[in-house]
Write a protein that holds these residues in place. Structure first.
Motif, short mmCIF file in Angstrom:
data_model
loop_
_atom_site.label_atom_id
_atom_site.label_comp_id
_atom_site.label_asym_id
_atom_site.label_seq_id
_atom_site.Cartn_x
_atom_site.Cartn_y
_atom_site.Cartn_z
N LYS A 51 0.85 4.04 -2.92
CA LYS A 51 -0.29 4.56 -3.31
C LYS A 51 -0.57 5.80 -3.15
O LYS A 51 -0.03 6.40 -2.13
CB LYS A 51 -1.45 3.63 -2.98
N ASN A 85 -3.58 1.23 -12.70
CA ASN A 85 -3.98 0.10 -11.79
C ASN A 85 -5.64 0.22 -12.09
O ASN A 85 -6.05 1.20 -11.79
CB ASN A 85 -3.67 0.26 -10.42
N TYR A 121 -2.89 7.67 -2.08
CA TYR A 121 -3.65 7.87 -0.81
C TYR A 121 -2.72 7.83 0.38
O TYR A 121 -2.82 8.40 1.32
CB TYR A 121 -5.02 6.94 -0.60
N HIS A 168 4.07 -0.21 -7.10
CA HIS A 168 2.82 -0.08 -7.30
C HIS A 168 2.05 0.93 -6.47
O HIS A 168 2.27 0.90 -5.28
CB HIS A 168 2.44 -1.69 -6.77
N GLU A 194 -0.02 -10.22 -8.36
CA GLU A 194 -0.70 -10.26 -7.07
C GLU A 194 -1.25 -11.56 -6.81
O GLU A 194 -2.44 -11.55 -6.41
CB GLU A 194 -1.79 -9.14 -7.20
N ASN A 246 0.72 -1.21 -0.05
CA ASN A 246 -0.06 -0.04 -0.01
C ASN A 246 0.69 1.10 0.02
O ASN A 246 0.43 2.27 -0.34
CB ASN A 246 -1.05 0.18 1.08
N TRP A 295 -4.91 -9.66 2.64
CA TRP A 295 -5.76 -8.84 2.42
C TRP A 295 -7.40 -9.35 2.54
O TRP A 295 -8.31 -8.70 3.05
CB TRP A 295 -5.84 -7.90 1.23
N TRP A 319 0.65 -11.77 -3.42
CA TRP A 319 0.29 -10.78 -2.79
C TRP A 319 0.44 -10.84 -1.20
O TRP A 319 -0.52 -10.98 -0.30
CB TRP A 319 -1.26 -10.47 -3.17
O1 9MR Z 1 -3.84 -5.81 -0.18
C1 9MR Z 1 -4.27 -4.23 -0.19
C2 9MR Z 1 -4.88 -3.85 1.08
O2 9MR Z 1 -4.09 -3.77 2.30
C3 9MR Z 1 -5.81 -2.37 0.85
O3 9MR Z 1 -6.51 -1.94 1.82
C4 9MR Z 1 -6.48 -2.30 -0.46
C5 9MR Z 1 -6.57 -0.73 -0.74
O4 9MR Z 1 -5.69 -0.10 -0.99
O5 9MR Z 1 -5.62 -2.69 -1.51
C6 9MR Z 1 -5.07 -3.99 -1.49
O6 9MR Z 1 -4.22 -4.14 -2.60
C7 9MR Z 1 -4.78 -4.25 -3.96
C8 9MR Z 1 -3.86 -3.79 -4.75
O7 9MR Z 1 -3.37 -2.67 -4.65
C9 9MR Z 1 -4.68 -3.76 -6.13
N1 9MR Z 1 -5.17 -5.01 -6.55
C10 9MR Z 1 -6.20 -5.61 -5.64
C11 9MR Z 1 -5.42 -5.50 -4.12
C12 9MR Z 1 -6.16 -6.54 -3.34
O8 9MR Z 1 -7.35 -5.88 -3.05
#
Ligand code: 9MR
Length: 372
Positions: free
Chosen positions: A80, A164, A82, A113, A281, A77, A331, A323
């Motif tokens: 990103k 993305n 945010y 990423h 991922e 994360n 996640w 991932w």
């Molecule tokens: O694994 C990530 C999770 O911790 C975050 O809360 C979420 C939102 O930012 O994103 C998850 O990762 C995502 C990735 O960035 C893009 N593809 C889907 C992944 C799983 O949701």
């Protein structure tokens, strides 16, 4: 193979698994399987790695596992928008820098990423509330942001997910954000152009979650049209990031010959455009499956072996990243409802013991054709 890939492969092959364990005091060598996934992948000219979250950087045992198994890491994360720009002008590179330092200290390659996650749910709130007014203002902001982020980690980051998940899987249209409002489809081209300017040596991917599963046809077609358009306009895209999140609920969801055929059709079109494939991922959500762990693990492993077997059949597949490495930190666990079983989507269990999925990955790497 790029110079970076070759250097990394030679390092891994020279180190062998014993060398890796010795060089890494934090690693849980007692439990380590004979050859690391990174070493097995490197023998075939492939990069293997995993996402790492910022909290995991404080978990020495977890980092030991990362060092033991991976050649590359990617921020789950921390890179990103945010996280880096949560408020206007409030730049925060803390988490992203910490992972970059961890990678550098341990000789791991670093993937990026994601520069533009053009999705209403995942842009910072303040960006979603911004009206850029003119296309030039939106373009200036985006070029400034991407230039600063990609520039900060160049040349350490060898590959970026530049854009993305910008396509709505239901409609195939671009997702609606202040960027698309101001710039239309050109937002994607601008992002690639800005990434290329700031990180000229990096591979540049469009990354998304279209898959072989039923219901993904519109999404797959939209991705093909987007890639075609980008290439027709000479955008510097080098490959497609295939996230590889699979949902594996029951026999109905199997990776059947018909679904494999449709998926190959899609991959043939992508590679036919001259693009590489990156599995970015990988994980397997066994949904509301019931039954003993051993049965669930065996099904997940069988699927993983078939899926990676197919993906690695394509010499254009240059990387495989999971991932995360261990089940408890995935996640996916955030989406487990009360009364459901904890998911087992990753190659290691919550005590960092290898699962059948790890064996499946090792077998797929061993069986993969050599790539140049
Ligand atoms: O694994 C990530 C999770 O911790 C975050 O809360 C979420 C939102 O930012 O994103 C998850 O990762 C995502 C990735 O960035 C893009 N593809 C889907 C992944 C799983 O949701």
């Amino acid at each position: 193979m790029t110079r970076l890939d070759r250097r990394r492969m030679l390092q891994l092959m020279a180190a062998g698994s014993a060398g890796l364990a010795l060089a890494r005091p934090g690693a849980r060598a007692a439990q380590a399987p004979e050859e690391s996934l990174a070493a097995l992948a490197a023998k075939r000219g492939l990069i293997f790695g995993s996402a790492v979250s910022t909290p995991q950087l404080d978990d020495p045992a977890y980092l030991g596992l990362v060092r033991q198994e991976c050649a590359a890491v990617v921020a789950e994360n921390a890179q990103k928008m945010y996280a880096i720009l949560p408020e206007p002008e409030a730049w925060d590179f803390g988490g992203a820098d910490a992972l970059a330092e961890f990678a550098a200290r341990n000789g791991l390659d670093l993937r990026g990423h994601a520069l533009l996650w053009n999705h209403p749910d995942y842009l910072p709130d303040w960006v979603m509330e911004t009206e850029f007014g003119t296309a030039a203002a939106a373009e200036d902001f985006l070029r400034g942001y991407i230039g600063r982020v990609a520039g900060r980690y160049a040349p350490q980051i060898y590959a970026w997910d530049v854009v993305n998940e910008t396509l709505d899987p239901e409609t195939g249209e671009l997702r609606d954000t202040p960027f698309t409002k101001a710039l239309g489809p050109q937002v994607i081209d601008i992002a690639f152009d800005a990434a290329k300017a700031a990180a000229p040596g990096a591979k540049l991917a469009y990354n998304d979650y279209m898959s072989w599963e039923d219901g993904h046809e519109t999404h797959r077609t939209a991705v093909l049209r987007l890639l075609e358009r980008l290439l027709a306009q000479d955008a510097p895209v080098t490959g497609l990031g295939i996230q590889g999140h699979a949902r594996w609920t029951d026999r109905e969801a199997e990776f059947s010959p018909a679904r494999q055929k449709a998926w190959r059709g899609f991959l043939d079109e992508v590679t036919g455009m001259g693009l590489d494939l990156y599995v970015t991922e990988l994980d397997v959500n066994d949904g509301d499956a019931t039954g003993p762990d051993a049965v669930r693990d065996a099904e997940i492993a069988a699927y993983t072996k078939d899926y990676l077997g197919l993906m690695l059949d394509y010499p254009q597949t240059k990387e495989v990243l999971t991932w995360g490495l261990a089940d408890h930190d995935s996640w996916i666990q955030a989406f487990v409802d009360e009364g459901e079983l904890v998911r087992r989507p990753l190659p290691f269990d919550d005590e960092y013991r290898p699962k059948p999925m790890r064996e499946a990955m090792a077998a797929a790497f061993r069986a993969a054709p050599q790539r140049s």
